[in-house]
Design an enzyme around this catalytic site. Structure first.
Site, mmCIF file in Angstrom:
data_model
loop_
_atom_site.group_PDB
_atom_site.id
_atom_site.type_symbol
_atom_site.label_atom_id
_atom_site.label_comp_id
_atom_site.label_asym_id
_atom_site.label_seq_id
_atom_site.Cartn_x
_atom_site.Cartn_y
_atom_site.Cartn_z
ATOM 1 N N ASP A 121 23.807 49.530 38.798
ATOM 2 C CA ASP A 121 25.190 49.582 37.868
ATOM 3 C C ASP A 121 26.116 48.218 38.319
ATOM 4 O O ASP A 121 25.931 47.882 39.522
ATOM 5 C CB ASP A 121 25.913 50.714 38.083
ATOM 6 C CG ASP A 121 25.606 51.783 37.492
ATOM 7 O OD1 ASP A 121 24.850 51.836 36.415
ATOM 8 O OD2 ASP A 121 25.652 53.037 37.894
ATOM 9 N N ASP A 137 24.081 52.175 29.778
ATOM 10 C CA ASP A 137 25.098 53.359 29.734
ATOM 11 C C ASP A 137 25.703 53.228 28.426
ATOM 12 O O ASP A 137 26.070 53.836 27.942
ATOM 13 C CB ASP A 137 25.780 53.348 31.183
ATOM 14 C CG ASP A 137 25.104 53.816 32.284
ATOM 15 O OD1 ASP A 137 23.933 54.240 32.263
ATOM 16 O OD2 ASP A 137 25.659 53.197 33.533
#
EC number: 3.4.23.36
Length: 159
Positions: A121, A137
């Site tokens: 991330d 995402d």
């Protein structure tokens, strides 16, 4: 067409994550918009907000189910296009595009889990909390929102 879109989106997701691993893993975090938006390298072994840490088998199964169900939906929906016209045809295409983005996001994060043991991330928004996420995402969230709007507001039934 949808399979190609899925592959391109997975490729973009993996490219962004590779760039982040190659250029940001040692830096940790870089401020882009002072204190609000940063690029921050995170190894996420859970789900959103770090929930369900170290449940790799669960996430792998969910991603595989999402991909399989999504591909079945796309192909069943395409086979019904001959009987659709106008608005119904356009809505069905929007739904297939939305499902394609969901599949791409699920597979993008699945690749990370299987290859690295965690999901990379890096988009880090800080206002009340710090929200760190990745391109996959975004694909899942945007695809889900578009699909839900299409189903509930435009009247398309799920095939």
């Amino acid at each position: 067409m949808y399979e190609i879109l899925i592959l391109v989106l997975i490729g973009l997701d993996q490219l962004t994550k590779w760039l982040v691993r190659a250029n940001l893993s040692s830096a940790g975090s870089i401020s882009v918009i002072g204190g609000f938006f940063n690029l921050t390298y995170i190894e996420n072994r859970g789900a959103a907000f770090g929930l369900l840490q170290n449940m790799k088998v669960f996430f792998v199964l969910v991603a595989l189910i999402v991909a399989i169900v999504g591909l079945v939906y796309i192909h069943k929906s395409k086979s019904r296009d001959r009987s659709r016209t106008g608005k119904d045809f356009r809505i069905a295409r929007i739904n297939r595009l939305a499902v394609s983005t969901i599949i791409a996001g699920a597979i993008g994060n699945l690749i990370d889990r299987l290859w690295l043991g965690y999901v990379v991330d890096f988009f880090d928004f800080r206002f009340i909390w710090s929200y760190v996420f990745n391109f996959a995402d975004i694909l899942v969230v945007v695809g889900t929102i578009v699909f839900c709007i299409s189903m509930f507001m435009l009247g398309e039934d799920v095939d």
